[in-house]
Design a protein around this motif. Sequence first.
Motif, PDB file in Angstrom:
ATOM      1  N   GLU A   1     -29.607  43.595  70.738  1.00 41.95           N
ATOM      2  CA  GLU A   1     -28.663  43.656  69.616  1.00 41.95           C
ATOM      3  C   GLU A   1     -28.614  42.315  68.874  1.00 41.95           C
ATOM      4  N   GLU A   2     -28.655  41.211  69.611  1.00 43.66           N
ATOM      5  CA  GLU A   2     -28.662  39.894  68.980  1.00 43.66           C
ATOM      6  C   GLU A   2     -29.936  39.688  68.160  1.00 43.66           C
ATOM      7  N   LEU A   3     -31.063  40.123  68.680  1.00 49.45           N
ATOM      8  CA  LEU A   3     -32.319  40.024  67.933  1.00 49.45           C
ATOM      9  C   LEU A   3     -32.279  40.879  66.668  1.00 49.45           C
ATOM     10  N   LEU A   4     -31.700  42.057  66.756  1.00 52.84           N
ATOM     11  CA  LEU A   4     -31.563  42.909  65.567  1.00 52.84           C
ATOM     12  C   LEU A   4     -30.745  42.210  64.487  1.00 52.84           C
ATOM     13  N   LYS A   5     -29.658  41.562  64.899  1.00 48.62           N
ATOM     14  CA  LYS A   5     -28.822  40.850  63.928  1.00 48.62           C
ATOM     15  C   LYS A   5     -29.604  39.729  63.254  1.00 48.62           C
ATOM     16  N   ILE A   6     -30.400  39.018  64.028  1.00 42.40           N
ATOM     17  CA  ILE A   6     -31.222  37.944  63.457  1.00 42.40           C
ATOM     18  C   ILE A   6     -32.214  38.515  62.466  1.00 42.40           C
ATOM     19  N   LEU A   7     -32.886  39.575  62.837  1.00 42.19           N
ATOM     20  CA  LEU A   7     -33.870  40.200  61.948  1.00 42.19           C
ATOM     21  C   LEU A   7     -33.227  40.752  60.681  1.00 42.19           C
ATOM     22  N   GLU A   8     -32.028  41.294  60.799  1.00 41.97           N
ATOM     23  CA  GLU A   8     -31.342  41.861  59.634  1.00 41.97           C
ATOM     24  C   GLU A   8     -30.886  40.778  58.666  1.00 41.97           C
ATOM     25  N   ARG A   9     -30.716  39.553  59.151  1.00 41.77           N
ATOM     26  CA  ARG A   9     -30.307  38.443  58.288  1.00 41.77           C
ATOM     27  C   ARG A   9     -31.461  37.868  57.491  1.00 41.77           C
ATOM     28  N   GLU A  10     -32.694  38.110  57.920  1.00 44.25           N
ATOM     29  CA  GLU A  10     -33.854  37.580  57.210  1.00 44.25           C
ATOM     30  C   GLU A  10     -33.974  38.281  55.859  1.00 44.25           C
ATOM     31  N   PRO A  11     -34.127  37.525  54.767  1.00 45.59           N
ATOM     32  CA  PRO A  11     -34.151  38.125  53.431  1.00 45.59           C
ATOM     33  C   PRO A  11     -35.340  39.045  53.181  1.00 45.59           C
ATOM     34  N   ASP A  12     -36.446  38.836  53.834  1.00 46.35           N
ATOM     35  CA  ASP A  12     -37.628  39.661  53.609  1.00 46.35           C
ATOM     36  C   ASP A  12     -37.585  40.981  54.374  1.00 46.35           C
ATOM     37  N   ARG A  13     -36.618  41.136  55.254  1.00 42.46           N
ATOM     38  CA  ARG A  13     -36.540  42.337  56.079  1.00 42.46           C
ATOM     39  C   ARG A  13     -35.617  43.369  55.427  1.00 42.46           C
ATOM     40  N   PRO A  14     -35.948  44.652  55.538  1.00 42.89           N
ATOM     41  CA  PRO A  14     -35.025  45.690  55.047  1.00 42.89           C
ATOM     42  C   PRO A  14     -33.758  45.728  55.901  1.00 42.89           C
TER      43      PRO A  14
ATOM     44  N   GLY B   1     -30.522  47.458  57.830  1.00 41.53           N
ATOM     45  CA  GLY B   1     -30.375  48.652  58.654  1.00 41.53           C
ATOM     46  C   GLY B   1     -31.030  48.465  60.005  1.00 41.53           C
ATOM     47  N   ARG B   2     -30.905  49.464  60.817  1.00 40.43           N
ATOM     48  CA  ARG B   2     -31.414  49.419  62.182  1.00 40.43           C
ATOM     49  C   ARG B   2     -32.935  49.525  62.181  1.00 40.43           C
ATOM     50  N   LEU B   3     -33.550  48.748  63.053  1.00 40.62           N
ATOM     51  CA  LEU B   3     -34.995  48.765  63.150  1.00 40.62           C
ATOM     52  C   LEU B   3     -35.404  49.573  64.377  1.00 40.62           C
ATOM     53  N   ASP B   4     -36.434  50.349  64.258  1.00 41.70           N
ATOM     54  CA  ASP B   4     -36.988  51.087  65.398  1.00 41.70           C
ATOM     55  C   ASP B   4     -38.165  50.323  65.943  1.00 41.70           C
ATOM     56  N   LEU B   5     -37.933  49.634  67.054  1.00 40.64           N
ATOM     57  CA  LEU B   5     -39.007  48.828  67.664  1.00 40.64           C
ATOM     58  C   LEU B   5     -39.735  49.629  68.690  1.00 40.64           C
TER      59      LEU B   5
END
Length: 93
Positions: A74-87, A89-93
């Motif tokens: 969940e913490e990694l998802l939050k980091i990824l969601e904060r990156e401007p180049d990333r869409p 919403g929830r990511l399916d890894l």
Amino acid sequence: MQKENNRIRVDIYGMEYQLRGKASVDHLRLVAGLVDDKMREIAGANPRLDLNRLAVLAAVNIADEYMRLRQEYEELLKILEREPDRPQGRLDL
């Protein structure tokens, strides 16, 4: 189309069990192996535990590991969601 249930016989801490589920046979074997390994690890450190206590301690240890990994995820998802180049919403890894 609904996936069929797989069945497999496994040995967990010297006892035979039949597992059934939608997961692959390999996955069911891995899960059984994880439980067996955890029980043996705990039994090695606590040889006087009866089977019931050993099983509960193994379940608690596995649940603890799961919860820690889920929190990290969940913490990694939050980091990824904060990156401007990333869409967003929830990511399916």
